[in-house]
Design a protein around this motif. Sequence first.
Motif, PDB file in Angstrom:
ATOM      1  N   THR A  71       0.816  -1.224   0.000  1.00 29.26           N
ATOM      2  CA  THR A  71       0.000   0.000   0.000  1.00 29.26           C
ATOM      3  C   THR A  71       0.838   1.257   0.000  1.00 29.26           C
ATOM      4  O   THR A  71       0.326   2.342  -0.273  1.00 29.26           O
ATOM      5  CB  THR A  71      -0.909   0.033   1.237  1.00 29.26           C
ATOM      6  OG1 THR A  71      -0.095  -0.016   2.423  1.00 29.26           O
ATOM      7  CG2 THR A  71      -1.852  -1.160   1.249  1.00 29.26           C
ATOM      8  N   LEU A  85       2.352   2.411   2.723  1.00 30.98           N
ATOM      9  CA  LEU A  85       2.365   3.049   4.044  1.00 30.98           C
ATOM     10  C   LEU A  85       3.761   3.062   4.643  1.00 30.98           C
ATOM     11  O   LEU A  85       4.106   3.963   5.401  1.00 30.98           O
ATOM     12  CB  LEU A  85       1.410   2.310   4.986  1.00 30.98           C
ATOM     13  CG  LEU A  85      -0.071   2.633   4.820  1.00 30.98           C
ATOM     14  CD1 LEU A  85      -0.902   1.661   5.603  1.00 30.98           C
ATOM     15  CD2 LEU A  85      -0.350   4.047   5.255  1.00 30.98           C
ATOM     16  N   THR A  93      -3.582   6.547   1.887  1.00 27.52           N
ATOM     17  CA  THR A  93      -3.599   5.091   1.911  1.00 27.52           C
ATOM     18  C   THR A  93      -4.139   4.620   3.247  1.00 27.52           C
ATOM     19  O   THR A  93      -3.781   5.162   4.291  1.00 27.52           O
ATOM     20  CB  THR A  93      -2.185   4.530   1.691  1.00 27.52           C
ATOM     21  OG1 THR A  93      -1.633   5.117   0.517  1.00 27.52           O
ATOM     22  CG2 THR A  93      -2.228   3.022   1.524  1.00 27.52           C
ATOM     23  N   ARG A  94      -5.031   3.617   3.189  1.00 31.81           N
ATOM     24  CA  ARG A  94      -5.662   3.109   4.404  1.00 31.81           C
ATOM     25  C   ARG A  94      -5.484   1.589   4.439  1.00 31.81           C
ATOM     26  O   ARG A  94      -5.670   0.905   3.420  1.00 31.81           O
ATOM     27  CB  ARG A  94      -7.144   3.470   4.402  1.00 31.81           C
ATOM     28  CG  ARG A  94      -7.906   3.072   5.652  1.00 31.81           C
ATOM     29  CD  ARG A  94      -9.406   3.334   5.445  1.00 31.81           C
ATOM     30  NE  ARG A  94      -9.654   4.710   5.038  1.00 31.81           N
ATOM     31  CZ  ARG A  94      -9.891   5.705   5.886  1.00 31.81           C
ATOM     32  NH1 ARG A  94      -9.922   5.461   7.181  1.00 31.81           N
ATOM     33  NH2 ARG A  94     -10.117   6.922   5.443  1.00 31.81           N
TER      34      ARG A  94
END
Length: 550
Positions: A66, A68, A195-196
Amino acid sequence: MEAGDERYRFLVEHSPDGMIVHERGVIVYANPAMARLLGADGVERLIGQPLARFLDRQSALVLDRTGLAADTPNTATQAATTPNTATQAAATPDPATPAAATPNSATRAATTPETAPQTAAHNTAPQAATTPNAATRAAATPETATQTVATPDTAPQAATTPDAVPRAATTPDTGTQAATPDTATQAPTTPNLVTRAEVTLLCWDGSTVPVEAVSVATVWEGRAAYQVVVHDLTAQRRAEAGQRRAEQHYTTVVSQLEEGVVVIDRAGRIESINPAAARIFGRPDDDPVGRTIDSLGLDLLDANGQPLAMARHPVARTLATGETISRYVFGIDRADGQRRWLSGSSRLLNPGDPHSSAVSSFNDVTEFRASRRQLEYQATHDPLTGLANRSLVLARLAAALGISEERPVSTVLFIDLDGFKRINDTLGHAIGDTVLQIVAQRLQRGLRAEDVVGRIGGDEFLVLLSGSTTPADLDRLVARLRAGMAEPIIARGHRIRVEASIGVTPLCPGDARSPEAVLHDADVAMYRAKPNGHREGDALGRRPNSTHAS
């Protein structure tokens, strides 16, 4: 600007959610909530630690996919400055318009050969700030100007000071490039990258905690970084696990019940059904969820065995009114030909929801109903002949006497078998019982279905004739009954001839007599009709030890 930064810093420092900033996977800022979440003694223990130290293997893979935990952000503002160079914006041919410098700005572009870039300390708090329809201006000296134009939707700003906060720089499709070949300041190329992901953190003591992490590209002390907000999911996971346990417990209990349970929505479709209900419906191997009751090949019946439309079923009433209905009896004719009787209750699944489905629970009472009917039958019928017994006949007679407008019973016949005692004494009670059974059958054949015939004791029978009867019709009926019973009876090799004496008592509209009085009058009429050789009693026609005296 200072007041806004201080307010935001206060919010970050006191936020219940954890927050960190990392550069290339190394933590450069953490708020107190993040330290508490990871079990660290303070935020100082987290500064300089690699982010991967606090991630389990699976979560690290998730974050790598992602972005992160990426070493370099996908969108960032990179400032490249070297001594003896100046940074100028390439947006216009004449970069002479200076950008407004904030009093607390910590990132300042070098403007002379003697100046060098300055960076802020690590104890600042991050902030993502976007303002629509505005321009993002980087703080600069009067000699240089660096300007980035934002889109109409977002305009991030990068401003970092030792006492203020870094702001996310995520402007779409715009760039700021140094005018000289030795230095370059490049703006982000992807707009508002957020982004989650749900990951698992490794705490300082080795324990784990589930969290939701939301990351956004930002600028930290003039360098590209990520700002990550972390929300603890422990309470949510505990509540979800508790809900799953409750649902599993409910499902297990309901599936083990002998009581059928069906949830029906407002369109009449089955939402759920337990195994007991499927067995009662005669479809243990089918999955009727989503189907209507009518489509299952079931015919509904009311308590009297009459066809019952689904719209008149108590479940439909519950759905229409919200009323809870208990202990109603209905029947179903199954596709395999069996008829089952059910005792049910219905109520709304969620009483506070106007669109709630209804839950119907029911027990199979077929055997109980049959047993009860058998008991009722035994209590009101003669066990030897199957005719109505004395109590039932008198109850029917009492009901008829209580109606003044119409006469459901017009005439009462009292029938006594002549010489029956001699049959019992000479041939035995077994043959006497056979004679009584055959006489009962002949009486039933000689009467209409609406007439009532019962055995009131010994060799005595009582007949309640319904409707109006003329004297001529009555005489023909009495003659026919006597002739039928006079036919020879073959019982265990014995040819037996039985004759009967019949007493007639008519009922009048508004008859004030009691059932016992009518029975007595019919008994007296029967005695008077007996041949002289079979009479017992005095000259007034009263029999000794009569049990029918009024």
